[in-house]
Design an enzyme around this catalytic site. Structure first.
Site, short mmCIF file in Angstrom:
data_model
loop_
_atom_site.label_atom_id
_atom_site.label_comp_id
_atom_site.label_asym_id
_atom_site.label_seq_id
_atom_site.Cartn_x
_atom_site.Cartn_y
_atom_site.Cartn_z
N TYR A 15 0.81 -1.36 -0.03
CA TYR A 15 -0.18 0.02 0.11
C TYR A 15 0.92 1.38 -0.16
O TYR A 15 0.73 2.24 -0.86
CB TYR A 15 -0.87 0.00 1.19
N GLU A 42 -11.90 5.83 5.00
CA GLU A 42 -11.23 6.41 5.70
C GLU A 42 -12.40 6.61 7.13
O GLU A 42 -12.01 6.45 8.27
CB GLU A 42 -10.91 7.95 5.42
N TRP A 58 -5.58 1.02 10.38
CA TRP A 58 -5.86 1.14 8.90
C TRP A 58 -5.62 -0.29 8.35
O TRP A 58 -6.29 -0.58 7.19
CB TRP A 58 -4.80 2.05 8.37
#
Length: 197
Positions: A27, A49, A57
């Protein structure tokens, strides 16, 4: 964990947060901090988000394909047409985060955005991108803010337009993820998109 860029197993210097999991490495190298455009793509990032709020995350990243499947690849028009049966399906879907408030916000946001002109979300979000040359390049993680004047203003503008579950911290995470800012550390190989994943 050090606050400066660290070498991974391949010897490449990266932001230290990227080295804790292979998913993070991919990522970090291929997506984080690279410009994202398009209403559907930005709706996806905004939604993810929001789902991340209060969670790590990596939890969202590892479920991203499940989210895409559950939310029709985040096509705004398709999600805006979701029914009560879809809401029930989402609340029972183990492939996503089954948080009622976050699911409701994602559906409500799609309904709001479906009434916007094509490109309007992209234009609004990118209008809050700060001047990159005016920002100091972060040397350590301690130099990376959690919120900025721009993210506070972006969150306020989105809320004023009816977008839910977005505050200054979520807006800043969106800005980082979508390349409005480049918070790769000064020694990170991915700074300014220099790392070819």
């Amino acid at each position: 964990m050090s606050g400066t860029a660290l070498a991974g197993e391949d010897g490449v210097l990266r932001c230290p947060w990227a080295l804790s999991a292979e998913d993070y490495v991919a990522y970090h190298d291929a997506e984080w901090g690279r410009p994202v455009h398009g209403d559907d793509a930005l709706y996806e990032r905004l939604s993810l988000e929001a789902f991340q709020s209060g969670l790590s995350w990596i939890t969202i990243l590892r479920r991203r394909e499940g989210f895409r499947e559950a939310f029709a690849d985040f096509h705004i028009a398709k999600v805006a047409a979701f029914t009560d049966a879809d809401r029930t399906r989402l609340l029972a879907d183990p492939g996503i985060i089954r948080n009622r408030a976050k699911i409701e916000a994602t559906l409500a946001n799609a309904r709001v955005l479906a009434d916007w002109a094509p490109g309007e979300l992209d234009e609004l979000i990118w209008s809050y991108a700060p001047d990159r040359d005016a920002r100091p390049v972060p040397k350590t993680l301690g130099d990376v803010p959690a919120i900025t004047e721009e993210s506070t203003a972006l969150a306020k503008a989105l809320k004023k337009r009816g977008i839910r579950f977005v505050g200054p911290t979520t807006a800043y995470a969106l800005m980082q993820a979508c390349g409005l800012v480049d918070d790769h550390l000064v020694d990170c190989a991915a700074r300014e998109g220099a790392l070819v994943a």
